[in-house]
Design an enzyme around this catalytic site. Structure first.
Site: not given
Ligand code: IVH
Length: 666
Positions: A36, A86, A117, A138, A174, A425
């Protein structure tokens, strides 16, 4: 350009590319090569040169990440293409339905890319002439907030890119909070008297909404990119997108996989359902995307979500049952919290009768009533929680949940703790609190007293034998062996267990005292600075606050504790029993692992995560969450996570459980 300026310019370019390189090593690859201090020195040199030659500053210089004054609100921006969400699958049957629909529309054997995800907040980044020009949330999918200034503070996001990327493009992904940083921030918030965030996702969302970019810099957010939009290149596959992004030095999650057919997808899901616990960030499922991007258009989307992708949620174990009643539990601090009493139901292989409702706010947020059908979920936590009620099934006789005005244990009128949205309490002698404090003192993370579980505590408190933890040490075998269900043998064991706890370390004792806001971590750092109870009781709050982890709230709480008559009485009893926290040199453990750093991954047979970490720390070692060049050992149990893959490249020593035990015993 004059010669001096030319030299400065060249140095500036060199420093910038060095800093960008080290940012990449640190934030994207988690493999730093410099300390660092060395990094700070590079940054200082760059700032000095740019101050001397201010016309050489460009917006993509690493010195320009935090810019500008706080804004009063965010501008709205319309997305170039909608940001869809999704559809969800909660089990394999639903996943098979998804696969069937894709096959019908695709008219081919589909290949899927499986990605984790990430449980964060989605954001879209716009680059023009290979320079970051805009970052946006978004929002409603069509229009989001322009959070460019906040996005620029995220050090893993490049401010400009090389010609490996097209000139104009958009990257979506993300923004998330790494788990360890999240915990650190919450601990700080608690010690500053602020309300902690519910989870890392809320933490990330809350941070991105902050209007002052200087505040955002203090929160170390990260980013994973997963979507690339550009008219300038032909994007054929999702796998190709992830590779292009990675080459373009965007942080991408390394754990994606190309799966041929559903059985490979299922194997991926099963593997990550386990291994996700080892990650340094939270994931709540897997996103399954058709690899063939060129077919996406043909397959199309509904208003909200694409048909070529779906999210498989890990906490697939959700069930609906009936909320029979809500009872109120009194904890050791007097906090009165609601518990859902449920019609028994099978969830993740166990019968569940109770679930948590957290607090009064949560009840209001859920809008749930007694007799409602409720959906419960077993997340990462041991205790299941109520996540919603089923509106269509609400019976006519559904009853509003009433927060009690008196303590359900001792009938003392409750007081409202505004700040913590909880009723308390105020009666120190409330039997529930007395038992709670003693159970906490005896618990595993504290004095770890064998044989003293909550049932035994219940018995000895109800029999009037003990009133606080100090009384434990004057208990005799003859006193306890006559209690119901207490045979002579276990009475003996109990007294032995209590006796054995006398030599436990000071940090355990300190944590066991149950001082408000003093958790395990705080107890550990305090015990490093104060040798025993006597020394700590003399400390004034200012002294305490010289410990970096200790803020005003904790310091004041410690002071209050030592002045509170019942705690003075407790400490006198402990001292009379010879418990001062002072460590006898003879019993202290040799510091055989001093200076060594460890990463734990996978399940061990003979240790929990906590006990393995403690064994390392007791010997002077450190436990860190991810592997880097500075790591000395990686301890690998069953089902190791991704940490395991990295260390070979770094030359770190890998040991299995047997090797770990040998290290401890050496
Ligand atoms: S693809 C049209 N890939 O999950 C597809 N989404 O419920 C767009 N998310 O709004 C999303 N990891 O915020 C995608 N590897 C990933 C993701 C991801 C997290 C989130 C994203 C999206 C939500 C969908």
């Amino acid at each position: 350009m004059n010669p001096d300026k030319k030299i400065a310019f060249e140095q500036i370019l060199e420093l910038r590319s060095a800093i960008i390189h080290h940012d990449y090593l640190y934030y994207v690859l988690a493999e730093p090569e410099i300390s660092d201090q060395q990094y700070d020195a590079l940054m200082r040199q760059l700032i000095e040169l740019e101050t001397a030659w201010s016309d050489l500053i460009t917006p993509d210089s690493p010195t320009q990440r935090v810019g500008g004054a706080p804004v009063s609100s965010f501008e709205q921006v319309r997305h170039s293409a909608p940001m869809l969400s999704l559809g969800n699958c909660y089990n394999v049957d639903e996943l098979r339905d998804f696969d069937r629909r894709v096959k019908e529309l695709y008219e081919n054997e589909p290949e899927y890319v499986c990605e984790l995800k990430i449980d964060g907040v989605s954001a879209t980044l716009t680059y023009r002439n290979r320079t970051l020009t805009q970052g946006a949330t978004r929002g409603d999918g069509q229009v989001g907030d322009d959070i460019t200034t906040n996005i620029r503070t995220i050090r893993s996001i490049p401010l400009s890119v090389s010609d490996k990327m097209p000139s104009d493009f958009e990257v979506r992904g993300e923004v998330y909070f790494p788990s360890d940083e999240f915990e650190k921030m919450n601990a700080q918030r608690i010690s500053d008297g602020q309300k902690p965030f519910m989870n890392p996702r809320n933490g990330a969302a809350g941070t991105l909404k902050m209007l002052d970019p200087h505040e955002v810099t203090k929160r170390p957010l990260r980013f994973f990119a997963y979507t690339l939009l550009s008219d300038d290149i032909d994007l054929e596959s999702q796998a190709g997108v992830l590779e292009t992004l990675k080459r373009g030095i965007f942080p991408t999650n390394p754990n994606w996989e190309l799966c041929r057919g559903l059985s490979e997808v299922e194997a991926y899901l099963n593997r990550w359902n386990e291994a996700r616990n080892e990650l340094s960030y939270e994931t709540d499922g897997v996103v399954i995307k058709l690899n063939d991007i060129r077919a996406w258009n043909k397959i199309g989307s509904t208003a909200k979500s694409p048909r070529w992708a779906t999210a498989y949620k890990f906490s697939a174990e959700n069930v609906v049952t009936q909320l029979l009643d809500v009872t109120w539990q009194v904890g050791r601090t007097g906090a009165v919290t609601p518990v859902a009493e449920l019609k028994p139901v099978l969830l993740s292989g166990t019968v569940v009768k109770r679930a948590t409702l957290h607090n009064e706010d949560e009840i209001a947020r859920l809008g749930v009533k007694i007799r409602d059908s409720v959906e419960i979920e077993k997340g990462g936590e041991i205790i299941p929680k109520v996540i919603r009620f089923i509106a269509e099934e609400r019976p006519v006789n559904a009853e509003v949940i009433v927060v009690p005005s008196k303590c359900p244990e001792c009938e003392t009128p409750l007081v409202n703790d505004q700040e913590e949205v909880v009723s308390r309490c105020p009666n120190w002698q409330c039997p529930a609190q007395v038992k709670g404090r003693i159970s906490h003192f005896a618990s595993r993370g504290a004095m770890d007293i064998d044989g003293l579980g909550s049932k035994t505590v219940e018995m000895i408190v109800s029999a009037g034998l003990v009133n606080d933890a100090g009384d434990l040490y004057s208990l005799t075998v003859s006193q306890v062996e006559n209690l119901d269900r207490m045979a002579e043998l276990s009475a003996n064991n109990l007294i032995k267990g209590i006796e054995a706890s006398k030599t436990k370390s000071f940090d355990r004792l300190l944590f066991g005292l149950g001082i408000r806001h003093v958790g395990k971590g705080a107890a550990r750092v305090i015990a490093e600075c104060y040798p025993d109870l006597d020394a700590l009781s003399q400390a004034n709050p200012d002294d305490l606050q010289t410990i970096p982890e200790i803020g005003e709230i904790i310091a004041q709480s410690i002071k209050d504790f030592f002045q509170f008559p019942p705690s003075i009485e407790l400490i006198d009893k402990l001292k009379a029993a010879g418990i001062t926290g002072k460590q006898d040199e003879a019993v202290s453990i040799p510091q055989t692992l001093a200076g060594k750093s460890f990463v734990l991954t996978g399940a061990l047979e003979n240790f929990t995560r906590d006990s393995a970490s403690e064994a390392i720390r007791e010997r002077g070692g450190r436990v860190v969450s991810s592997v880097s060049k500075k790591t000395d050992y990686v301890v690998v149990g069953a089902n190791p996570g991704s940490k395991y893959d990295k260390e070979n490249k770094l030359g770190v020593v890998v040991v299995n459980e047997r090797g770990f035990i040998e290290l401890l015993n050496n």
